[in-house]
Scaffold this active site. Structure first.
Site, short mmCIF file in Angstrom:
data_model
loop_
_atom_site.label_atom_id
_atom_site.label_comp_id
_atom_site.label_asym_id
_atom_site.label_seq_id
_atom_site.Cartn_x
_atom_site.Cartn_y
_atom_site.Cartn_z
N GLY A 92 13.32 -1.88 -6.95
CA GLY A 92 12.28 -1.83 -7.98
C GLY A 92 11.31 -2.99 -8.04
O GLY A 92 10.28 -2.90 -8.70
N THR A 93 11.61 -4.11 -7.36
CA THR A 93 10.74 -5.29 -7.46
C THR A 93 9.92 -5.45 -6.20
O THR A 93 10.45 -5.77 -5.14
CB THR A 93 11.58 -6.56 -7.71
OG1 THR A 93 12.29 -6.41 -8.94
CG2 THR A 93 10.71 -7.79 -7.77
N ASP A 94 8.61 -5.23 -6.34
CA ASP A 94 7.71 -5.40 -5.20
C ASP A 94 6.45 -6.18 -5.56
O ASP A 94 5.52 -6.26 -4.77
CB ASP A 94 7.33 -4.03 -4.61
CG ASP A 94 6.64 -3.14 -5.63
OD1 ASP A 94 6.50 -3.54 -6.80
OD2 ASP A 94 6.24 -2.02 -5.26
N GLN A 132 12.80 8.05 -7.33
CA GLN A 132 13.28 7.24 -6.23
C GLN A 132 14.80 7.13 -6.23
O GLN A 132 15.43 7.06 -5.16
CB GLN A 132 12.66 5.84 -6.24
CG GLN A 132 13.05 4.95 -5.07
CD GLN A 132 12.90 5.61 -3.71
OE1 GLN A 132 13.79 5.55 -2.86
NE2 GLN A 132 11.76 6.27 -3.46
N LYS A 151 7.98 -8.35 -11.81
CA LYS A 151 9.05 -7.36 -11.82
C LYS A 151 10.37 -8.05 -11.48
O LYS A 151 10.40 -9.00 -10.70
CB LYS A 151 8.78 -6.25 -10.82
CG LYS A 151 7.55 -5.39 -11.13
CD LYS A 151 7.41 -4.28 -10.10
CE LYS A 151 6.21 -3.40 -10.40
NZ LYS A 151 6.09 -2.29 -9.42
N ARG A 162 10.30 7.24 2.82
CA ARG A 162 10.62 6.06 3.61
C ARG A 162 11.31 4.98 2.78
O ARG A 162 12.10 4.19 3.30
CB ARG A 162 9.39 5.53 4.34
CG ARG A 162 8.18 5.10 3.50
CD ARG A 162 8.31 3.69 3.01
NE ARG A 162 7.04 3.08 2.71
CZ ARG A 162 6.91 2.07 1.86
NH1 ARG A 162 7.95 1.60 1.19
NH2 ARG A 162 5.71 1.54 1.66
N LYS A 196 -2.63 2.85 3.91
CA LYS A 196 -2.16 3.70 2.82
C LYS A 196 -2.64 3.16 1.49
O LYS A 196 -2.59 1.97 1.23
CB LYS A 196 -0.63 3.77 2.80
CG LYS A 196 -0.08 4.71 1.72
CD LYS A 196 1.43 4.73 1.67
CE LYS A 196 1.98 3.50 0.95
NZ LYS A 196 3.42 3.58 0.72
#
Length: 331
Positions: A226-228, A142, A232, A114, A69
């Site tokens: 929110g933190t990936d 989201q 962040k 997802r 993806k």
């Protein structure tokens, strides 16, 4: 063989949130059962006034499906300057037995679906059974998706919403009340919303001020979305000191999720992380053990979630003759 092309409107017709929740549960269980190969995802930050693009690759060994993806976000000028959306996604599915490309589908909806389902899976496994009130810190797309998913698995009685702009949170209130009939209060402060929460959802893209530890009442379940990536952050690291910490992927969350911050500050060690959500779903680790526990689900997002969700969409498309097959390979 031919390759199937699925456009956004076709993807939207082919799966509902209940199926997505099931697909995400399948993904978490497979990941924690060593049925998945999933390299670290790659994120590229593009020059100023643009956004970022992430690439996620996963192999589901039992299903023999490989997914790849690409998903972009934050391109605020796209609609005006390039006549394309500010966020886009594309998913490729390969038959792992031959590595032939079997499907190209629009992935922009799948990431939202997802990710929303991930929050619902964590609520089902970790929230108090009498939880009824949600606080939503962040009121974008989201945040709405989280409510759509969680509404499938519990009765939400009220929502307290906060966003950095009143206009955004007011629109969220109108949209949620119209779609679900759930009363929404626009909180005057982030603190007011958090203090009301049985379930706290954070979806701010990790760029604002933090949710403070002393705002969170005992028994709260936190869905940290929110933190990936490094840089962040949404939560005060002190929140982790006395909480039960559950992650989607231990390696990802420790390296670039919300959990990285308390690890970096030596507030916790990796031994303090209770486990992965897949281990809880498989019964290998206990979930919530008391109504007083604060539980944190750190969700960085995994390729295997895209894999199982997209695979279900592909199977539904074939079964219902949706999409366009075209010859892609030449011998």
């Amino acid at each position: 063989m031919e390759t199937l092309l699925l456009k956004k409107n076709e993807v939207a017709r082919l799966i509902g949130m209940t199926e997505v929740i099931s697909a995400v549960e399948e993904a978490y269980k497979a990941f924690s059962s060593n049925q998945v190969e999933q390299p670290d995802y790659i994120g590229i930050h593009l020059p100023s006034l643009r956004g970022e693009i992430d690439f996620k690759l996963g192999y589901h060994k039992v299903a023999e499906i490989i997914s790849m993806k690409a998903h972009s976000g934050g391109f605020a000028n796209n609609p005006v300057e390039h006549a394309v959306p500010n966020s886009m996604g594309t998913i490729l599915l390969f038959d792992a037995r031959s590595c032939a490309l079997i499907c190209i589908m629009d992935g922009s909806l799948i990431t939202g679906l997802r990710t929303g389902a991930a929050g619902a899976v964590s609520v089902k496994a970790l929230a108090r059974k009498n939880a009824r009130t949600i606080a939503s810190i962040g009121t974008g797309n989201q945040a709405r998706m989280q409510i759509r998913a969680i509404n499938e698995i519990m009765k939400i009685e009220e929502i307290y919403a906060w966003d950095s702009t009143y206009q955004t949170s007011s629109k969220y209130k109108a949209d949620i009340e119209r779609e679900f009939g759930i009363p929404v209060t626009v909180a005057s402060s982030k603190k007011e919303a958090v203090e009301r929460a049985d379930i706290l959802i954070t979806t701010t893209r990790g760029k604002g001020s933090l949710v403070e530890a002393d705002w969170v009442k005992p028994g709260t379940h936190i869905v940290a979305i929110g933190t990936d990536q490094r840089g962040k952050q949404e939560l005060d690291p002190e929140l982790f000191r006395n909480a039960k910490i559950i992650v989607d992927s231990l390696s990802q969350c420790a390296a670039k999720g919300e959990t990285w911050h308390p690890l970096d500050k030596n507030i916790i060690t990796k031994d303090d992380i209770h486990g992965e959500i897949g281990e809880v779903l498989l019964g290998r680790k206990p979930g919530r053990e008391s109504d007083a526990e604060i539980t944190i689900f750190d969700s960085t997002g995994m390729a295997i979630q895209d894999n199982t969700t997209a695979s279900k969409i592909y199977r539904n498309a074939v079964a219902n003759n949706v999409g366009t097959f075209f010859p892609f390979f030449e011998e």
